[in-house]
Design an enzyme around this catalytic site. Structure first.
Site, PDB file in Angstrom:
ATOM      1  N   HIS A  41      37.749  44.146 -98.313  1.00  0.00           N
ATOM      2  CA  HIS A  41      36.454  44.640 -98.945  1.00  0.00           C
ATOM      3  C   HIS A  41      37.111  45.855 -99.694  1.00  0.00           C
ATOM      4  O   HIS A  41      36.633  46.964 -99.379  1.00  0.00           O
ATOM      5  CB  HIS A  41      35.180  44.735 -98.025  1.00  0.00           C
TER       6      HIS A  41
ATOM      7  N   HIS B 126      36.495  46.906-103.919  1.00  0.00           N
ATOM      8  CA  HIS B 126      36.135  46.662-105.405  1.00  0.00           C
ATOM      9  C   HIS B 126      36.878  47.692-106.310  1.00  0.00           C
ATOM     10  O   HIS B 126      37.322  48.737-105.919  1.00  0.00           O
ATOM     11  CB  HIS B 126      34.677  47.021-105.607  1.00  0.00           C
TER      12      HIS B 126
ATOM     13  N   ARG C 104      34.003  45.739-109.409  1.00  0.00           N
ATOM     14  CA  ARG C 104      32.909  46.602-108.824  1.00  0.00           C
ATOM     15  C   ARG C 104      31.815  45.836-108.726  1.00  0.00           C
ATOM     16  O   ARG C 104      31.379  45.101-109.604  1.00  0.00           O
ATOM     17  CB  ARG C 104      32.820  47.589-109.978  1.00  0.00           C
ATOM     18  N   ALA C 105      31.290  45.866-107.318  1.00  0.00           N
ATOM     19  CA  ALA C 105      29.984  44.981-107.017  1.00  0.00           C
ATOM     20  C   ALA C 105      28.704  45.423-107.754  1.00  0.00           C
ATOM     21  O   ALA C 105      28.104  44.607-108.491  1.00  0.00           O
ATOM     22  CB  ALA C 105      29.923  45.254-105.614  1.00  0.00           C
ATOM     23  N   SER C 106      28.723  46.878-107.807  1.00  0.00           N
ATOM     24  CA  SER C 106      27.337  47.055-108.654  1.00  0.00           C
ATOM     25  C   SER C 106      27.460  46.614-109.973  1.00  0.00           C
ATOM     26  O   SER C 106      26.605  46.714-110.894  1.00  0.00           O
ATOM     27  CB  SER C 106      27.154  48.625-108.559  1.00  0.00           C
TER      28      SER C 106
ATOM     29  N   HIS D 213      27.216  39.512-101.495  1.00  0.00           N
ATOM     30  CA  HIS D 213      27.190  40.879-101.985  1.00  0.00           C
ATOM     31  C   HIS D 213      26.245  40.721-103.086  1.00  0.00           C
ATOM     32  O   HIS D 213      26.540  40.263-104.330  1.00  0.00           O
ATOM     33  CB  HIS D 213      28.737  41.253-102.188  1.00  0.00           C
TER      34      HIS D 213
ATOM     35  N   TYR E  29      22.104  46.955-100.988  1.00  0.00           N
ATOM     36  CA  TYR E  29      23.193  46.305-100.560  1.00  0.00           C
ATOM     37  C   TYR E  29      22.749  46.154 -98.707  1.00  0.00           C
ATOM     38  O   TYR E  29      23.101  44.706 -98.362  1.00  0.00           O
ATOM     39  CB  TYR E  29      24.453  47.324-100.284  1.00  0.00           C
TER      40      TYR E  29
ATOM     41  N   HIS F 174      29.204  45.357 -94.867  1.00  0.00           N
ATOM     42  CA  HIS F 174      28.635  46.414 -94.548  1.00  0.00           C
ATOM     43  C   HIS F 174      28.125  46.008 -93.195  1.00  0.00           C
ATOM     44  O   HIS F 174      26.946  46.114 -92.762  1.00  0.00           O
ATOM     45  CB  HIS F 174      27.557  46.811 -95.500  1.00  0.00           C
TER      46      HIS F 174
ATOM     47  N   GLU G 166      35.900  49.247 -97.930  1.00  0.00           N
ATOM     48  CA  GLU G 166      35.245  49.356 -99.164  1.00  0.00           C
ATOM     49  C   GLU G 166      35.646  50.562 -99.765  1.00  0.00           C
ATOM     50  O   GLU G 166      34.737  51.299-100.630  1.00  0.00           O
ATOM     51  CB  GLU G 166      33.607  49.224 -99.069  1.00  0.00           C
TER      52      GLU G 166
END
Lengths: 346, 346
Positions: free
Chosen positions: B6, B8, B70-72, B177, B193, B222, B283
């Site tokens: 994990h 990003h 990037r997740a966000s 995610h 999250y 997470h 992460e």
């Protein structure tokens, strides 16, 4: 004395649900509205209805339950504001009657007539009534009156300030407790409740609410949601945001209960959270009703988990089971003193 | 071999953000649209941009990071479906270039062009491209493309089935995610999250998805959100709902990572969740960037927590650090074998 600070009236007589049905049927057809708020429930029926709780108190060894209307039943998103007010009043009155009938076993906490998009200021008259007239020692505050759509502002927004002012004035804490979810993504007790707890804590972390309300006290139930499990994340986020240490920033005002339904969870909770911030609770008869096949005991018999913690000092144990409850709910302390239960010196 | 599943790309060159700005500016004024999807980022700049990750890999002792945009930054709720597709393509292409430049350090996982209210079926072409053309071994699936409003159906709804069929056909797992939150109630990394993880697990618990897709594999990041902390609650809810034991109902298909940023959390995770269901992850460089003043080490140096677990057998350790990753991401296993890293016999 062992005080369970989190019990809901989940064993209500059918008459209460029939009343609610009539209330909501009245939205579609005014002819179906309930004719009266007198539910016609006798004292005997009320006492009978809480036999399961009394049985569990006895079997598990707790003395007093802080008792409030069914959390999922509050359903602030349903109907109209007026209907919600009537529903809160009727629900609170029943709790009051039970507490009057069984004062050694139950002390009341109330439901507020919140409504999505409406200022919590409108809840003040009912808050004053339940505290000053009915003798309730706290209140449940729903951070998401929209029931899973999260449309109202975060708890740190000035939107909520009128109710905080009144809570401080009356010296009653609020348990931050969502109600049912009408968003199909969120199962009530399996997602919405736990998310509500986590969300509330993070809102408080982002803000500075307790600078404005140093005496305001919040109980975040269900062990604080995900927070203790991710305590490092929250400490780290606070640090990244240049906030004070959580002990100073939040933990003079925020408390977690012990509604965590297995031993490893309770072990973690007591390992990372100070014994000054943990209040014994089981939410019985509540979210999880069964017996754990791995232990042969009820999932929600949380006292058993605490009793198994060998490293918990007698002092910490006293705080968790009684001392913190009397400190966070000062009106409970006053009540107990009046009844001849002096507070133990810390 | 130590595989961090994990990571990003949170250290993107500015050119990527400038492209995104132009994309979104183009919504208001088409004249501002980016002229090309060629970002003009050289290989040297790309390699330089991941120096923080390479440094942490070396210092902390991990070998390979499963790396995704990037997740966000996915922000599926922003703009239009077409813009989201372009954004996913550009973002995935950058990941692909990094993985090609540093194949010993990074293996790709992709971003899907999801859009709120739109069938995930539309993501299939990009999913096929990243797996068959770019060699990605997995994908991030956002259970809430609306970004904090939770307007799409639960993960068990047939709405999602087309993408599940393709995931099974391609033999790639999905990490569930969420992306950024535009709901002011939910802080991204502190609430949205973690809530997303908890919510996804509970949706799966309520449903029977893996009866329809016995080979589908989900990683819930997470540490599984709040789930391990409330493992008793989830076991109890499953029992109340007459579901099979979680081990049979979900845990052949659902895996948690180790992005839990303190030792007590990792202890709990490994105590209640089988070592067959835990995948090492940090992460980094991610949600929490700082050094824990209580330990003097980075919060997100999760390998340190695992290394401190005395009760974890060598076999469990191997599963968590490598074996499970190769099992859950079969295309990773194939890739590693080709490169001369045979899988250890269990």
């Amino acid at each position: 004395m062992i005080i369970d600070i989190h019990g809901h009236y989940t064993t209500e007589p059918q008459a209460l649900q029939l009343f609610r049905d009539k209330q909501l049927a009245g939205l579609a057809d005014p002819a179906r509205k309930p004719g009266s708020t007198d539910l016609g429930i006798s004292d005997a029926v009320l006492v009978k209805s809480v036999e399961p709780q009394l049985k569990f108190q006895k079997e598990r060894g707790s003395d007093l339950t802080i008792f409030s209307p069914r959390a999922s039943g509050m359903a602030h998103h349903v109907g109209t504001e007026a209907i919600g007010l009537q529903w809160a009043t009727v629900s609170n009155d029943l709790i009051h009657r039970i507490c009057a009938l069984l004062p050694e076993n139950f002390v009341g906490v109330g439901q507020l007539p919140q409504f999505p998009g409406v200022s919590p200021k409108n809840c003040i008259p009912e808050l004053e009534r339940i505290v000053t007239k009915l003798g309730f020692v706290g209140v449940n505050l729903n951070p998401d009156p929209s029931g899973g759509w999260w449309k109202d502002p975060p708890l740190t927004d000035k939107f909520w300030y009128p109710i905080y002012e009144k809570l401080c004035e009356l010296e009653v804490p609020a348990m931050i407790h969502v109600s049912s979810s009408c968003n199909p993504n969120f199962h009530a007790t399996g997602a919405h409740y736990i998310n509500g707890d986590t969300t509330a804590f993070m809102q408080l972390l982002q803000g500075n609410l307790f600078k404005d309300f140093p005496n305001l006290k919040f109980v975040i139930p269900h062990g604080g949601g995900a927070v203790p499990f991710h305590w490092g994340r929250y400490r780290g986020l606070a640090q990244d945001m240049k906030k004070p240490l959580l002990a100073d920033h939040l933990m003079k005002n925020v408390f977690f209960d012990t509604c965590v339904y297995h031993l490893p969870g309770i072990e973690l909770l007591t390992k990372v959270i100070s014994p000054d911030n943990i209040l014994f609770a089981s939410e019985m008869v509540g979210a999880v009703k069964g017996i754990d096949p791995e232990t042969g005991h009820y999932f929600d018999d949380t006292k058993r988990y605490l009793d198994q913690l060998k490293d918990l000092s007698a002092e910490s144990r006293h705080k968790i089971f009684e001392g913190n409850a009397r400190r966070v709910y000062p009106r409970l302390d006053t009540l107990l003193k009046k009844r001849g239960h002096p507070a133990k010196k810390a």
